[in-house]
Structures are given as structure tokens and as C-alpha cells.
Design a protein around this motif. Sequence first.
Motif, PDB file in Angstrom:
ATOM      1  N   TYR A   1       0.821  -1.206   0.000  1.00 46.30           N
ATOM      2  CA  TYR A   1       0.000   0.000   0.000  1.00 46.30           C
ATOM      3  C   TYR A   1       0.859   1.261   0.000  1.00 46.30           C
ATOM      4  O   TYR A   1       1.986   1.260   0.502  1.00 46.30           O
ATOM      5  CB  TYR A   1      -0.927   0.015   1.224  1.00 46.30           C
ATOM      6  CG  TYR A   1      -1.866  -1.159   1.279  1.00 46.30           C
ATOM      7  CD1 TYR A   1      -3.033  -1.184   0.509  1.00 46.30           C
ATOM      8  CD2 TYR A   1      -1.593  -2.269   2.079  1.00 46.30           C
ATOM      9  CE1 TYR A   1      -3.893  -2.271   0.541  1.00 46.30           C
ATOM     10  CE2 TYR A   1      -2.445  -3.358   2.114  1.00 46.30           C
ATOM     11  CZ  TYR A   1      -3.595  -3.359   1.350  1.00 46.30           C
ATOM     12  OH  TYR A   1      -4.439  -4.434   1.372  1.00 46.30           O
ATOM     13  N   ALA A   2       0.303   2.340  -0.559  1.00 51.45           N
ATOM     14  CA  ALA A   2       1.028   3.611  -0.602  1.00 51.45           C
ATOM     15  C   ALA A   2       1.229   4.179   0.793  1.00 51.45           C
ATOM     16  O   ALA A   2       2.252   4.781   1.089  1.00 51.45           O
ATOM     17  CB  ALA A   2       0.277   4.622  -1.481  1.00 51.45           C
ATOM     18  N   TYR A   3       0.243   4.022   1.650  1.00 48.28           N
ATOM     19  CA  TYR A   3       0.410   4.438   3.044  1.00 48.28           C
ATOM     20  C   TYR A   3      -0.416   3.545   3.962  1.00 48.28           C
ATOM     21  O   TYR A   3      -1.429   2.977   3.556  1.00 48.28           O
ATOM     22  CB  TYR A   3       0.030   5.912   3.252  1.00 48.28           C
ATOM     23  CG  TYR A   3      -1.364   6.290   2.836  1.00 48.28           C
ATOM     24  CD1 TYR A   3      -2.425   6.187   3.721  1.00 48.28           C
ATOM     25  CD2 TYR A   3      -1.623   6.774   1.553  1.00 48.28           C
ATOM     26  CE1 TYR A   3      -3.716   6.537   3.348  1.00 48.28           C
ATOM     27  CE2 TYR A   3      -2.912   7.134   1.164  1.00 48.28           C
ATOM     28  CZ  TYR A   3      -3.946   7.010   2.068  1.00 48.28           C
ATOM     29  OH  TYR A   3      -5.213   7.357   1.691  1.00 48.28           O
TER      30      TYR A   3
ATOM     31  N   LYS B   1      -0.494  12.603   1.531  1.00 52.69           N
ATOM     32  CA  LYS B   1      -0.215  12.531   0.092  1.00 52.69           C
ATOM     33  C   LYS B   1       1.149  13.130  -0.227  1.00 52.69           C
ATOM     34  O   LYS B   1       1.905  12.593  -1.042  1.00 52.69           O
ATOM     35  CB  LYS B   1      -1.303  13.266  -0.694  1.00 52.69           C
ATOM     36  CG  LYS B   1      -2.636  12.552  -0.719  1.00 52.69           C
ATOM     37  CD  LYS B   1      -3.668  13.386  -1.466  1.00 52.69           C
ATOM     38  CE  LYS B   1      -5.038  12.743  -1.420  1.00 52.69           C
ATOM     39  NZ  LYS B   1      -6.063  13.591  -2.072  1.00 52.69           N
TER      40      LYS B   1
ATOM     41  N   VAL C   1       3.831  10.697   0.822  1.00 50.56           N
ATOM     42  CA  VAL C   1       3.907   9.584  -0.121  1.00 50.56           C
ATOM     43  C   VAL C   1       4.611  10.008  -1.401  1.00 50.56           C
ATOM     44  O   VAL C   1       5.486   9.309  -1.916  1.00 50.56           O
ATOM     45  CB  VAL C   1       2.497   9.039  -0.439  1.00 50.56           C
ATOM     46  CG1 VAL C   1       2.558   8.009  -1.572  1.00 50.56           C
ATOM     47  CG2 VAL C   1       1.886   8.410   0.807  1.00 50.56           C
TER      48      VAL C   1
ATOM     49  N   THR D   1       8.143   8.344  -2.866  1.00 49.99           N
ATOM     50  CA  THR D   1       7.843   7.367  -3.906  1.00 49.99           C
ATOM     51  C   THR D   1       8.553   7.736  -5.194  1.00 49.99           C
ATOM     52  O   THR D   1       8.507   8.884  -5.628  1.00 49.99           O
ATOM     53  CB  THR D   1       6.321   7.295  -4.169  1.00 49.99           C
ATOM     54  OG1 THR D   1       5.662   6.966  -2.951  1.00 49.99           O
ATOM     55  CG2 THR D   1       6.010   6.237  -5.220  1.00 49.99           C
TER      56      THR D   1
ATOM     57  N   THR E   1       8.629   7.154  -9.122  1.00 54.11           N
ATOM     58  CA  THR E   1       7.834   6.614 -10.225  1.00 54.11           C
ATOM     59  C   THR E   1       8.762   6.176 -11.353  1.00 54.11           C
ATOM     60  O   THR E   1       9.619   6.933 -11.787  1.00 54.11           O
ATOM     61  CB  THR E   1       6.856   7.673 -10.753  1.00 54.11           C
ATOM     62  OG1 THR E   1       6.032   8.109  -9.674  1.00 54.11           O
ATOM     63  CG2 THR E   1       5.986   7.104 -11.851  1.00 54.11           C
TER      64      THR E   1
END
Length: 202
Positions: free
Chosen positions: A42-44, A167, A170, A174, A176
Motif C-alpha cells: 500500500y502507498a500508506y 499525500k 507519499v 515514492t 515513479t
Amino acid sequence: LVVGDTNSLAVLSMSGYEHPSEYCDIDMSTIDGLLRELAAHYAYVLVDLGTSLNDDATIMGILSCNKVYSVVRPIQTQIAKLLASKEHIENLGHINKINDVIQTMILGNPYSEKDFSDADLHLIGNVGQDMDLMVAADNAKYATAVGKSRAVAQYVKLVKSIGDDIKEIVQATTITTKQDVIAGDDTEFDVSDVKEDKGGKI
């Protein structure tokens, strides 16, 4: 309890005759492994931690999380305890992890933003315990019937600000890749990174 892959959950029921230690004794490695597994999927991940620094699980949770939002009542003993926790975590090398504070206004006379600032903390919001807010929270929705409540409006504003903050965290942590772009996520991808081949294709 997380069962199998982390997209499915299950509830484990006890008969009532077992001692809690038989099913509630969780060691540090279990918590660390669980957080790492969830973070991979999960992202967070939001974790509701305890308050006692005598609890190894609480310490492991604080050290494993990117950020901590502390909830206190406007009384001196809770502020003092929070500052002691903050100092303890910083002594372990985790600076600025405990900064943002939310006051639950069960009691009156809230500490001001300046009071928290003087203590090197950041007050991000007060949650007023009025009836409209309790109705909205219990129903997990911003009900029309309480739409004019100032406490509910402030609560919704606070939740949105925390969401925006998460957000940003994250996005900042993160990376990409081009594979993510192929999958449809190009929010952080710079097209200038793509090289043109001899055939004129990108």
C-alpha cells in the motif's frame, strides 16, 4: 488479523476461556514484519499506536512510521507526557517525527497555537466534542443534517488537511518508474527522461 495476501482480512474469535496471552502476545519482530509487508502493498498505512513508552510495540510502531500525529487533551499532564515522548524518540535519532498535535476538546481552555509552538510542537487542529460532530463521526459521513455545524466543518477540514499531508509524504518518498507510466501512473514522470531511438520512436 491479516491473512494470506494483505488485501484480505479475517476476524479471529476466542471462546472466552483462553488467557489473553495465548492470542494477544505479539513480539517486536511480528509488528516489524507486519508493517513492512503492508508497506510493500500500500502507498500508506495508518497505525493506531498506544501511548506508553514502556510498551515495546508502541516504540517499534513510532520508529517504523514516517510520521506521528499526536492526540492530546488540553491538560498539562498530557502535554508534558507528549514532550517526554518526543525527547525520548529524538534521543534514539528520530528528529522531527513527533511534531503535529491534535487537541480533543473534551475539556475547555485549549492550549493556543503559540503555546504549542513554544514547546516546539505544531497544533494542526482542535476537535470539538459536540453532539453534531459525534453524530457525523459515528455515521462516518458528513451528514446533511449537521452540515451547518461549525465543529463538523472544522473536523472535516482537519481530516482533509491530514490527508493532503499524507499525500505529500507519499509523493516525496515514492519513485515513479517508466513501468509505472506504462501502467497508467504518470503523475511524477518527466517525459524529457525518455530517449528517442534511431527509428524516431520514443
